[in-house]
Design a protein around this motif. Structure first.
Motif, PDB file in Angstrom:
ATOM      1  N   TYR A  38       0.526  94.845  86.301  1.00 57.46           N
ATOM      2  CA  TYR A  38      -0.178  96.075  85.664  1.00 57.46           C
ATOM      3  C   TYR A  38       0.833  97.019  84.975  1.00 57.46           C
ATOM      4  CZ  TYR A  38       0.281  98.661  89.992  1.00 57.46           C
ATOM      5  OH  TYR A  38       0.939  99.388  91.125  1.00 57.46           O
ATOM      6  N   HIS A  39       2.202  96.985  85.282  1.00 56.38           N
ATOM      7  CA  HIS A  39       2.976  97.784  84.589  1.00 56.38           C
ATOM      8  C   HIS A  39       3.467  97.553  83.304  1.00 56.38           C
ATOM      9  CE1 HIS A  39       5.209  99.813  88.486  1.00 56.38           C
ATOM     10  NE2 HIS A  39       4.050  99.796  88.391  1.00 56.38           N
ATOM     11  N   VAL A  40       3.169  96.005  82.913  1.00 56.04           N
ATOM     12  CA  VAL A  40       3.247  95.749  81.767  1.00 56.04           C
ATOM     13  C   VAL A  40       2.100  95.288  80.634  1.00 56.04           C
ATOM     14  CG1 VAL A  40       5.789  95.218  82.142  1.00 56.04           C
ATOM     15  CG2 VAL A  40       3.966  93.295  82.390  1.00 56.04           C
ATOM     16  N   ILE A  41       1.026  94.838  81.519  1.00 57.74           N
ATOM     17  CA  ILE A  41      -0.355  94.449  80.984  1.00 57.74           C
ATOM     18  C   ILE A  41      -1.428  94.834  81.805  1.00 57.74           C
ATOM     19  CG2 ILE A  41       0.063  91.945  81.287  1.00 57.74           C
ATOM     20  CD1 ILE A  41      -0.889  91.416  78.569  1.00 57.74           C
ATOM     21  N   ASP A  42      -2.500  94.793  81.353  1.00 59.67           N
ATOM     22  CA  ASP A  42      -3.763  95.056  82.328  1.00 59.67           C
ATOM     23  C   ASP A  42      -4.152  93.736  82.654  1.00 59.67           C
ATOM     24  OD1 ASP A  42      -6.202  95.391  83.307  1.00 59.67           O
ATOM     25  OD2 ASP A  42      -7.029  96.693  81.917  1.00 59.67           O
ATOM     26  N   PRO A  43      -4.011  93.241  83.972  1.00 65.76           N
ATOM     27  CA  PRO A  43      -4.200  91.958  84.444  1.00 65.76           C
ATOM     28  C   PRO A  43      -5.833  91.685  84.276  1.00 65.76           C
ATOM     29  CG  PRO A  43      -2.915  93.041  86.246  1.00 65.76           C
ATOM     30  CD  PRO A  43      -3.499  93.966  85.013  1.00 65.76           C
ATOM     31  N   ASP A  44      -6.857  92.546  84.484  1.00 67.30           N
ATOM     32  CA  ASP A  44      -8.115  92.473  84.489  1.00 67.30           C
ATOM     33  C   ASP A  44      -8.481  91.861  83.103  1.00 67.30           C
ATOM     34  OD1 ASP A  44      -8.849  92.871  87.184  1.00 67.30           O
ATOM     35  OD2 ASP A  44      -8.884  94.645  86.678  1.00 67.30           O
ATOM     36  N   ALA A  45      -7.678  92.373  82.048  1.00 67.71           N
ATOM     37  CA  ALA A  45      -7.966  92.214  80.529  1.00 67.71           C
ATOM     38  C   ALA A  45      -7.589  90.990  80.210  1.00 67.71           C
ATOM     39  CB  ALA A  45      -7.646  93.501  79.605  1.00 67.71           C
ATOM     40  N   LEU A  46      -6.278  90.602  80.896  1.00 73.60           N
ATOM     41  CA  LEU A  46      -5.734  89.389  80.635  1.00 73.60           C
ATOM     42  C   LEU A  46      -6.801  88.076  81.014  1.00 73.60           C
ATOM     43  CD1 LEU A  46      -2.939  88.027  79.524  1.00 73.60           C
ATOM     44  CD2 LEU A  46      -2.131  88.142  81.996  1.00 73.60           C
ATOM     45  N   ASP A  47      -7.125  88.299  82.175  1.00 71.86           N
ATOM     46  CA  ASP A  47      -8.153  87.363  82.946  1.00 71.86           C
ATOM     47  C   ASP A  47      -9.243  87.281  82.107  1.00 71.86           C
ATOM     48  OD1 ASP A  47      -6.180  87.108  85.021  1.00 71.86           O
ATOM     49  OD2 ASP A  47      -7.257  88.398  86.443  1.00 71.86           O
ATOM     50  N   ARG A  48      -9.945  88.362  81.610  1.00 70.90           N
ATOM     51  CA  ARG A  48     -11.171  88.342  80.803  1.00 70.90           C
ATOM     52  C   ARG A  48     -10.817  87.577  79.560  1.00 70.90           C
ATOM     53  NH1 ARG A  48     -11.905  93.279  82.718  1.00 70.90           N
ATOM     54  NH2 ARG A  48     -11.019  94.505  80.872  1.00 70.90           N
TER      55      ARG A  48
END
Length: 109
Positions: A38-48
């Motif tokens: 999450y320091h570089v990209i939103d994991p939840d958004a990436l998963d969605r």
């Protein structure tokens, strides 16, 4: 060396989990040691973004980012490509920008 993890390999895992796993394998670290995604990209958004749709899945598009010293590419088909960055590339990327900012500044005093 480059690491690639396909959606079939870790079918039940989320995209963010596949990214962490692939980076850990590429760098020779434990997944808990590569740092928070999450320091570089939103994991939840990436998963969605890469969750399969009702039509069977996503096959187009990709996302590229740098994480834990690696260049990461996530493809629409679920494939995750990871390649470790060259140490000189990392130094050039950061130090040149800082140097340029310092030399372009004009003193108005």
């Amino acid at each position: 060396m480059s690491q690639s993890v396909s959606g079939d390999t870790l079918e039940k895992c989320s995209t963010s989990h596949r990214v962490i796993t692939a980076v850990a394998e590429e760098t020779g670290n434990d997944p808990t040691e590569v740092g928070p995604l999450y320091h570089v990209i939103d994991p939840d958004a990436l998963d969605r973004l890469f969750t399969a749709t009702g039509a069977g899945g996503r096959n187009r598009g990709h996302v590229e980012f740098t994480f834990a010293g690696c260049d990461v590419v996530v493809h629409g088909n679920g494939e995750v490509e990871v390649s470790e960055r060259d140490a000189t590339t990392e130094l050039d990327d950061g130090s040149e920008d800082v140097h340029r900012l310092g030399t372009d500044f004009e003193d108005s005093s």
